[in-house]
Design an enzyme around this catalytic site. Structure first.
Site, mmCIF file in Angstrom:
data_model
loop_
_atom_site.group_PDB
_atom_site.id
_atom_site.type_symbol
_atom_site.label_atom_id
_atom_site.label_comp_id
_atom_site.label_asym_id
_atom_site.label_seq_id
_atom_site.Cartn_x
_atom_site.Cartn_y
_atom_site.Cartn_z
ATOM 1 N N SER A 147 0.833 -1.201 0.000
ATOM 2 C CA SER A 147 0.000 0.000 0.000
ATOM 3 C C SER A 147 0.867 1.251 0.000
ATOM 4 C CB SER A 147 -0.902 -0.010 1.237
ATOM 5 O OG SER A 147 -1.701 1.141 1.266
ATOM 6 N N GLY A 148 0.575 2.168 -0.937
ATOM 7 C CA GLY A 148 1.329 3.417 -1.043
ATOM 8 C C GLY A 148 2.477 3.359 -2.013
ATOM 9 N N THR A 152 -2.056 1.890 -7.983
ATOM 10 C CA THR A 152 -3.231 2.505 -8.613
ATOM 11 C C THR A 152 -2.814 3.553 -9.638
ATOM 12 O OG1 THR A 152 -4.527 2.145 -6.598
ATOM 13 C CG2 THR A 152 -5.384 3.740 -8.175
ATOM 14 N N ASN A 197 -0.872 4.873 3.392
ATOM 15 C CA ASN A 197 -1.257 5.465 2.102
ATOM 16 C C ASN A 197 -2.584 6.190 2.268
ATOM 17 O OD1 ASN A 197 -1.701 6.082 -0.552
ATOM 18 N ND2 ASN A 197 -1.993 3.975 -1.246
ATOM 19 N N SER A 200 -5.371 4.231 -0.344
ATOM 20 C CA SER A 200 -5.026 2.818 -0.437
ATOM 21 C C SER A 200 -6.197 2.017 -0.999
ATOM 22 C CB SER A 200 -4.670 2.296 0.961
ATOM 23 O OG SER A 200 -4.449 0.907 0.919
ATOM 24 N N SER A 201 -5.918 1.176 -2.002
ATOM 25 C CA SER A 201 -6.943 0.284 -2.555
ATOM 26 C C SER A 201 -7.183 -0.844 -1.564
ATOM 27 C CB SER A 201 -6.497 -0.290 -3.900
ATOM 28 O OG SER A 201 -6.318 0.724 -4.847
ATOM 29 N N GLY A 425 0.157 -6.162 -2.590
ATOM 30 C CA GLY A 425 1.421 -6.874 -2.481
ATOM 31 C C GLY A 425 1.500 -7.612 -1.154
ATOM 32 N N GLU A 427 1.976 -8.426 2.490
ATOM 33 C CA GLU A 427 1.766 -7.557 3.650
ATOM 34 C C GLU A 427 2.247 -8.225 4.928
ATOM 35 O OE1 GLU A 427 -2.008 -4.778 2.267
ATOM 36 O OE2 GLU A 427 -2.253 -6.151 3.974
#
Length: 1038
Positions: A147-148, A152, A197, A200-201, A425, A427
């Site tokens: 994330s970040g 995206t 992030n 974040s998605s 990704g 985590e």
């Protein structure tokens, strides 16, 4: 002199600007467009000490993680955020805007071979597009990272690249707009602010972009994975719920919020305050709301669908505010306000909803029983409903977008596809739960796929080139994938079994079952099974998996609840009865009649992941690995510890090791030979034979050892980067001698060209000077002849015309006529006329008369009837008074009027008495009696036959013009009035003007005398001598 300029653009690419005429020429370079020459990728190797290498495969010490990270640092410092590992793109989030995403950059990467340009996301996008078009095989681009890291944004850049560079029509443009506008909608409903992030998605996304036979995007399809529904009801400190809640509250119109029963403050809603972060500096919820509303319209949502969608979003907020009270073991809702809002927004019965939120339905032996819920169970039921409503609505939203993107042209059913996988990704958090377990399982499967496809593509290339394939040793993570997904023995199967078995199943019994079943697996550890050192860092409720990317501890608390993801039957029944059209599609009535227990969350995710693997295996993959440089989102900050952590979890070192197991560098013969041919005398300046022979000759001359390279059918393979570096350094050295030779050749050529040019210019100058000299001599002869003829003509000017004087006479005539043309009289009063020569006196007189006649004719033609009448009167006045009356000159410029009395000044009775006689002139007068000279005011009227003196309404005296009588009258405008009388009476010659005394007959032989004397002012009176004395100024304009 020819000047060579080098420009380093932000992508790290070397550009040679074009010449004045747009021409481009450079040895060992590739011409790409009129905007300059792009040096090949190898050109950047000379600057590798400063900016690193553009491909990690070219790292000498490729097994060193420190060397890998140092290369990343060098490039990041120079704002070069993209680097390759073979065909894999590694992207580092710069946390700032770089000028490398313009339309010019898109054109620079369009249609260019992958390694001819510096690494860029556009290069990956273009390479996939060209492979799809030329090979006819579907492609996919896999984007991963934590994330970040910029996943995206990377998918957005790829979509924008296709939207700009692909062919377009009106229909295609609509699809492009919808593809682009799907991003803000999915981000609003599926993204949230996390600690790492701000955008974040919280779901995985796979998007198929469909292209027609022309290569234009004509449709799309999106598949979503594992939405983080738990975020709807709970957020960690410093995090937020999904963006759409804050956008609605901050940006929604007052009428909309009033209708939804919402307030402007997020702090009023329990689902939005748990993270204690309602505002984020980098997010403008109000402007994002406008973007989302516009995007919904572009995608094809009608007003009713938008309204029902917002009703559901608002109902989730109201559900969070439902408060419970009551005795222990029996919960009740303490406020009816939220229930009223929920009943209206969800389109359900309020009392039925209240009962469903406080009771659960139990079916025992065919009978339905309602069991009350305690406070904890009721709160869990409320949260479960909120998660179910939001999660299913998100799935409906994705399906709605898919319907708007669907390719509907039946005439061309076949289309090609490029897939974009934007997925979480690997985590690793301090506290890892069920969501991290599923995410890391997904990354294990993707890593397995990645290694398999990478090795497969390598092996296929070796076989195509006729080079022996050497087996590559690598870590096969199939053992970990089997640990998670194996039937009956895998962790997911054990979890499902624990969720479904009767009895008191809990998270701890699940952990015990794991220890009993897979406790002996080398990649599985629990506190109970661990050694003493490991037990110190593991909790009793945790188990550890040794993933390909490292060790991760998972806390089992909540595993069973999250895996079950169950919704009480009576809550489903309420939703099925909803009048909201979206909810009726989300909650199918068949669910109530289906006796089969629904699949658990892990099983559903496992099945969807298996389908994803099938999709990806059917396509040609490309990879983008995204890295975040620091946790504080600061530009220019490179956190080595964090980056090492991501390099490890993304499997980049493993990827590099597999890629370097064979040959580090490969190029087609023509490209290699074109670049390095100057290093061998036999291949310089041009090789005339076969390309393979030319490359073989070149590498032998360079001293390549047999183990350093292999020659394939169309490519050369170089095993070690140091071999390539040495070749590139030799080329750099060779460039200096080549430059010297080129300069010498160019100088000789330029000086020779200059000398030839000088010789030509001298000949041209000599010829031109001769032409000029001839022209000057001819002009002098002509001038001398003219002067001679003129002088001779002047001498014979008085004689008859003869050859000696004809030129002079013609010139004199011409000069006079031209002078006359310039000095013609301007008007009829202008009497000037140029003096003619003796030979033209008669002609001059004729011309003068003709000129005067023409001016008179032109003047008369311009005179109007009114002006003509005025001039005629002035002519008569001139005959009567010129040189006879002193004040005549003063009267000339004053125009005569038609009458001095208007119709309203004359008594109507007088006009009636005149009858049909037309009055031509009227003027007020003063009449003096012949006896006593008493003044009496009268009006003098002139008609065609007589002069009439009138007094008020009477005609006092009518005097025929044929027998005029003596009448003494005084009036103004003497000249005008007398002229009018003379014209009317036709007695122009009968007017006498006397400046002294006038005698007139009074009657019976008596005479009267009028004496005129000058004075300062007008005075008329009877004198003592009986005469009428008139004293008047000498000059009177009247």
């Amino acid at each position: 002199m020819m000047e060579l300029k080098i420009q380093l653009i932000p992508t790290g690419e070397i550009i040679l600007p074009p010449g004045k005429n747009g021409e481009n020429f450079c040895h060992n370079c590739k011409v790409v467009a009129s905007d300059g020459v792009r040096a090949m990728m190898e050109s950047a190797l000379t600057a590798r000490d400063r900016v690193g290498v553009q491909d990690f495969v070219l790292l000498e010490n490729y097994t060193s993680e420190a060397a890998f990270i140092e290369n990343l640092r060098k490039r990041f410092k120079e704002n070069l955020i993209y680097t390759y590992i073979g065909s894999v793109l590694v992207s580092v989030n710069p946390y700032k805007d770089l000028e490398i995403y313009t339309k010019n950059h898109m054109e620079r990467y369009r249609g260019v071979n992958f390694y001819e340009v510096s690494p860029h996301i556009y290069a990956v996008a273009d390479n996939s597009y060209r492979s799809m078009r030329t090979e006819g095989k579907d492609q996919c681009i896999l984007i991963s990272g934590e994330s970040g890291a910029g996943k995206t944004e990377a998918s957005k850049k790829i979509l924008q690249y296709y939207a700009i560079t692909c062919p377009a029509s009106e229909q295609v443009q609509t699809v492009k707009d919808r593809l682009l506008q799907s991003n803000p909608v999915l981000e609003a409903f599926g993204n949230a602010k996390t600690l790492r992030n701000d955008n974040s998605s919280r779901f995985g996304k796979y998007m198929d972009i469909q292209f027609d036979f022309k290569g234009a995007p004509v449709g799309g399809h999106i598949i979503n994975y594992l939405l983080e529904k738990s975020r709807v009801v709970h957020q960690n400190h410093g995090e937020r719920n999904f963006h759409i809640f804050y956008q609605l509250i901050e940006g929604g119109e007052e009428d909309l919020l009033r209708r939804l029963g919402l307030e402007r403050s997020p702090l009023q809603y329990q689902y939005l305050v748990k993270g204690n972060c309602p505002k984020v500096s980098s997010i403008n919820d109000r402007s994002d709301w406008k973007v989302v509303r516009k995007a919904l319209t572009v995608i094809g949502f009608n007003e009713d669908e938008v309204e029902e969608l917002l009703n559901i979003i608002a109902s989730v907020l109201h559900l969070g505010n439902v408060q419970y009270g009551g005795e222990e073991g029996s919960a009740c809702i303490t406020s009816d306000t939220q229930i009223k809002y929920l009943a209206r927004l969800l389109g359900v019965n309020g009392s039925v909803l209240t009962e469903a939120l406080t009771h659960k339905k139990i079916i025992a032996k065919g009978e339905e029983l309602m069991s009350p819920l305690n406070l904890e169970q009721a709160s869990s039921a409320r949260d479960a409903l909120s998660k179910a409503v939001y999660g299913r609505t998100f799935t409906w939203l994705v399906n709605k977008i898919n319907a708007s993107l669907a390719y509907t042209d039946d005439s061309h059913k076949h289309y090609s596809v490029i897939g974009l996988l934007d997925i979480y990704g690997f985590e690793v958090f301090q506290h890892n739960s069920f969501e991290q377990f599923c995410i890391n399982y997904c990354n294990e499967k993707l890593q397995q796929l990645f290694i398999e496809l990478t090795l497969k593509s390598e092996q296929e290339e070796y076989e195509a080139e006729g080079i022996t394939w050497e087996p590559v040793q690598y870590f096969n993570n199939k053992i970990i994938c089997d640990l998670v997904e194996e039937k009956f023995k895998g962790i997911i199967s054990i979890l499902d079994e624990e969720c479904l078995r009767p009895g008191d199943a809990s998270d701890f019994t699940f952990l015990e079952k794991l220890e009993d079943t897979v406790g002996g697996h080398p990649h599985f550890v629990t506190h109970k099974l661990a050694d003493g050192k490991t037990r110190k860092v593991m909790g009793r409720e945790e188990f550890r998996l040794l993933h390909y990317a490292g060790e991760v501890n998972y806390n089992v608390n909540g595993f069973l609840d999250k895996n079950n993801d169950l919704l009480f039957r009576n809550l489903k029944e309420v939703m099925v009865m909803s009048e909201n059209n979206i909810l009726t599609q989300c909650f199918d009535r068949e669910e109530l009649s289906d006796k089969k227990r629904p699949d658990t969350a892990a099983t559903q995710f496992k099945a969807s992941l298996a389908k994803l693997m099938e999709i990806l295996m059917s396509k040609e993959p490309s990879y983008v690995r995204c890295i975040k440089p620091n946790d504080s989102k600061q530009a220019g900050r490179f956190d080595e510890v964090l980056i090492r952590h991501q390099v490890k979890y993304l499997g980049l070192m493993e990827n590099l090791r597999v890629r370097r197991a064979g040959f580090a560098y490969r190029r087609r013969y023509e490209v290699f030979l074109q670049r390095y041919k100057s290093l061998c005398p036999d291949t310089w300046p041009n090789w005339q034979g076969k390309l393979a022979d030319g490359v073989s000759t070149l590498v032998k001359h360079l001293g390549y050892k047999p183990e350093e390279y292999k020659l394939g059918r169309s490519k050369i393979f170089i095993r070690f980067p140091k071999t390539l570096f040495a070749t590139e350094d030799a080329l750099e050295t060779r460039k200096h001698s080549l430059a010297t030779k080129l300069q010498a050749g160019w100088k000789g050529y330029s000086q020779k060209s200059l000398f030839v040019g000088l010789k030509v210019s001298i000949a041209v100058q000599a010829w031109w000077r001769g032409i000029l000299a001839k022209r000057r001599a001819q002009r002098r002869r002509q001038a001398a002849n003219t002067i001679r003829r003129f002088v001779k003509g002047f001498i014979y000017r008085h004689k008859e015309r003869c050859p000696e004087n004809e030129y002079f006479l013609d010139y004199v005539r011409y000069s006079f006529l031209m002078n006359l043309r310039r000095n013609l009289p301007k008007n009829v009063l202008d009497k000037s006329w140029p003096t003619p020569p003796a030979a033209l006196k008669e002609a001059s007189e004729h011309l003068r008369k003709l000129c005067m006649q023409n001016m008179v004719w032109s003047y008369c033609k311009k005179i109007s009837p009114e002006w003509k009448h005025q001039m005629e009167q002035k002519m008569i006045a001139s005959e009567l008074f010129k040189d006879k009356k002193d004040n005549y000159p003063q009267s000339v410029p004053k125009l005569f009027v038609s009458t001095r009395l208007n119709g309203e000044d004359i008594n109507p009775k007088v006009l009636q008495a005149l009858g049909s006689e037309k009055m031509k002139y009227a003027v007020p007068v003063t009449k003096y009696d012949r006896k006593g000279y008493k003044p009496r005011p009268r009006q003098l009227l002139l008609t065609g036959s007589s002069a009439i003196i009138a007094e008020e309404g009477k005609l006092k005296q009518r005097i025929d013009y044929g027998a005029l009588k003596v009448t003494v009258v005084e009036f103004d405008h003497v000249i005008e009035t007398l002229t009018k009388i003379a014209i009317c009476a036709e007695k122009i010659n009968n007017i006498n003007i006397n400046q002294g005394s006038i005698k007139f007959t009074v009657g019976q032989g008596k005479e009267g005398i009028i004496d005129f004397t000058p004075g300062s002012e007008l005075l008329v009176a009877k004198a003592k001598n009986g005469h009428l004395s008139v004293t008047a100024p000498r000059l009177n304009s009247r």
